[in-house]
Design an enzyme around this catalytic site. Structure first.
Site, PDB file in Angstrom:
ATOM      1  N   LYS A 168       0.681  -1.262   0.044  1.00 18.04           N
ATOM      2  CA  LYS A 168       0.066   0.068   0.043  1.00 18.04           C
ATOM      3  C   LYS A 168       0.874   1.445   0.033  1.00 18.04           C
ATOM      4  O   LYS A 168       2.117   1.160   0.661  1.00 18.04           O
ATOM      5  CB  LYS A 168      -1.024   0.045   1.202  1.00 18.04           C
ATOM      6  CG  LYS A 168      -1.814  -1.259   1.331  1.00 18.04           C
ATOM      7  CD  LYS A 168      -2.884  -1.334   0.600  1.00 18.04           C
ATOM      8  CE  LYS A 168      -3.808  -2.663   0.764  1.00 18.04           C
ATOM      9  NZ  LYS A 168      -4.897  -2.756  -0.353  1.00 18.04           N
TER      10      LYS A 168
ATOM     11  N   HIS B 161      -6.644 -13.285  -7.637  1.00 22.59           N
ATOM     12  CA  HIS B 161      -7.711 -12.390  -7.162  1.00 22.59           C
ATOM     13  C   HIS B 161      -8.612 -12.333  -7.467  1.00 22.59           C
ATOM     14  O   HIS B 161      -9.149 -12.603  -8.668  1.00 22.59           O
ATOM     15  CB  HIS B 161      -6.839 -10.973  -7.006  1.00 22.59           C
ATOM     16  CG  HIS B 161      -7.325  -9.912  -6.131  1.00 22.59           C
ATOM     17  ND1 HIS B 161      -8.631  -9.420  -6.374  1.00 22.59           N
ATOM     18  CD2 HIS B 161      -6.784  -9.329  -4.971  1.00 22.59           C
ATOM     19  CE1 HIS B 161      -8.994  -8.489  -5.356  1.00 22.59           C
ATOM     20  NE2 HIS B 161      -7.958  -8.395  -4.653  1.00 22.59           N
TER      21      HIS B 161
ATOM     22  N   SER C 269      -7.837 -11.906   3.326  1.00 23.70           N
ATOM     23  CA  SER C 269      -7.349 -10.816   3.105  1.00 23.70           C
ATOM     24  C   SER C 269      -8.147  -9.624   3.200  1.00 23.70           C
ATOM     25  O   SER C 269      -9.450  -9.637   2.701  1.00 23.70           O
ATOM     26  CB  SER C 269      -6.519 -10.358   1.868  1.00 23.70           C
ATOM     27  OG  SER C 269      -5.940  -9.432   1.471  1.00 23.70           O
TER      28      SER C 269
END
Length: 475
Positions: free
Chosen positions: A175, A294, A379
């Protein structure tokens, strides 16, 4: 089976429109072991009988159309048609039913998730007679599942390659997800890996933007991996996102990752598409790359209770298409996920055989016949105080990813990684000693804080952070 007199060659052709249920609602049908079975949550429009709607779903997702056609007489309709073989009211709902539909295996191309879904969740979801329709579950028979390669490598092969056993794997999404330069991005990767994490990760929308082109990111991340491995003596990895605008570009990125020797790459399987995903999984299998998946865009499809596709179906189809990891929700973090439902599809991802269990949303017994398992990834909004619950919920064969829960540590990225590693190992040790993490988890973390200042600092920062909202998608 219902008689098909008007569609058999010997009886002649009779034009016109007839009720779907005359042909496609067959409550006496005995399911074949090779049938693909589907459970649909169905909400008919007012005044439309449930039998007619169930039959319409079976028809429009297999051989039927709105009117009788003369070419029906040129095929064996009883062999190829889908059949609504059972209906059950949904408890607590006034006009909602579970419709069970059986599809002959010959309707589907071997090894093609794309073809499977195009039929079963195609035009029928826009059918006017239905107010809403949701695919809750699929039974994939061994005769069909054996036509798929499944995950490129599977859980056991990944464990062996990493030489890591007896605990969950730990990861971190870098991030901010967008805006970092490639060099600064690589620095963050290095700090997290040397601090004790097994993996770091590109976020789903990190592809190849002007501020950080993919090749630069791959090179700086590879440098970080090798440096961290040298310092720690552990195998490390970073999920390099190979998702691209074309399959050719996707292959180029995957090939470059293989050339520089990294262990794992990543794909956004819903936005990238099942055809691209299956192709990439085959490439990873042939070239020794693990494949992290993902699920970006999944909530658009699966979050509403009455319409769409349940995530357990998306998880099953991903296992067939190919993926070594798949994001599965956390139960305790910031993202949607009811405990029993989540545990149900986690088992469908990684176990070889899963019994029918309606209490966990599993409508059919699923036998994967030796297909490799996909590791669930927890997550989204998790931190060190969640570690006992995550360890108890997911067990060892999972990857727990702490993005903000690593990079938000007051002392920096490496201490944040160390805090997570200490918390995980403390919980695993306590579990192995027979302690109940669901009751004693907080005590386990507090005890570990005494000999880990990094963990103590993390616990102080996130002691008040909770995400307590009512789950929308319930059983």
């Amino acid at each position: 089976m219902s008689p098909q007199t008007e569609t058999k060659t010997g009886a002649g052709f009779k034009a016109g429109v007839k009720d779907y249920r005359l042909t496609y609602y067959t409550p006496d049908y005995q399911v074949s072991e090779t049938d693909i079975l589907a459970a649909f949550r169905m909400t008919p429009q007012p005044g439309v009988p449930a039998e007619e709607c169930g039959a319409a779903v079976a028809a429009e997702s297999s051989t039927g159309t709105w009117t009788t056609v003369w070419t029906d007489g040129l095929t064996q309709l009883d062999r190829y048609k889908g059949r609504c073989y059972d209906l059950e009211p949904v408890p607590g709902e006034s006009n909602q039913y579970i419709a069970y539909v059986a599809y002959p295996i010959d309707l589907f191309e071997e090894g093609s998730v794309t073809n499977l879904l195009t039929s079963i969740v195609g035009n029928v979801f826009g059918f006017k007679a239905l107010r809403a329709l949701r695919l809750e579950d699929l039974r994939i028979p061994p005769a069909y599942s054996k036509t798929f390669w499944g995950p490129p490598h599977g859980i056991q092969v990944e464990r062996d390659r990493l030489n890591k056993y007896g605990r969950p794997l730990l990861g971190c999404t870098i991030k901010p997800k967008l805006g970092l330069s490639a060099k600064n991005y690589g620095r963050a990767v290095y700090e997290c890996l040397r601090g004790g994490l097994d993996f770091t990760k590109d976020d789903e929308n990190v592809n190849s933007q002007s501020f950080m082109r993919w090749r630069d990111r791959f090179l700086f991340c590879a440098e970080a991996i090798y440096k961290a491995q040298t310092e720690t003596g552990e195998v490390k990895g970073h999920y390099l996102n190979a998702t691209a605008g074309t399959c050719e570009e996707m292959y180029k990125r995957a090939s470059f990752a293989a050339q520089i020797g990294v262990p794992i790459i990543m794909h956004d399987y819903l936005t990238g598409g099942f055809t691209a995903n299956t192709s990439l999984a085959m490439y990873c299998r042939d070239n020794g790359l693990l494949l992290h998946i993902h699920r970006a865009m999944h909530a658009v499809i699966d979050r509403q209770r009455n319409h769409g596709i349940h995530f357990r179906v998306l998880a099953k189809t991903l296992r067939m298409s190919g993926g070594d990891h798949l994001h599965s929700g956390t139960v305790v973090g910031k993202l949607e996920g009811e405990r029993e439902v989540t545990l149900g599809f986690v088992d469908l991802m990684r176990d070889a055989y899963v019994e029918k269990d309606r209490s966990r949303g599993i409508y059919f017994t699923q036998d994967w016949c030796g297909m490799g398992g996909t590791m669930p990834v927890a997550s989204g909004g998790i931190h060190v105080w969640h570690m006992p619950a995550l360890t108890e919920i997911f067990g060892d064969d999972a990857c727990l990813q702490f993005g903000g829960g690593t990079l938000g540590h007051p002392w920096g990225n490496a201490p944040g990684a160390a805090a997570n590693r200490v918390a995980s190992e403390a919980c695993v040790q306590a579990r192995n000693e027979g302690r109940d993490l669901s009751r004693e988890g907080g005590d386990v973390i507090r005890e570990a804080c005494k000999w880990s200042p990094e963990l103590a600092a993390a616990c102080e920062v996130w002691k008040e952070i909770k995400f307590e909202f009512e789950t929308i998608d319930k059983l």
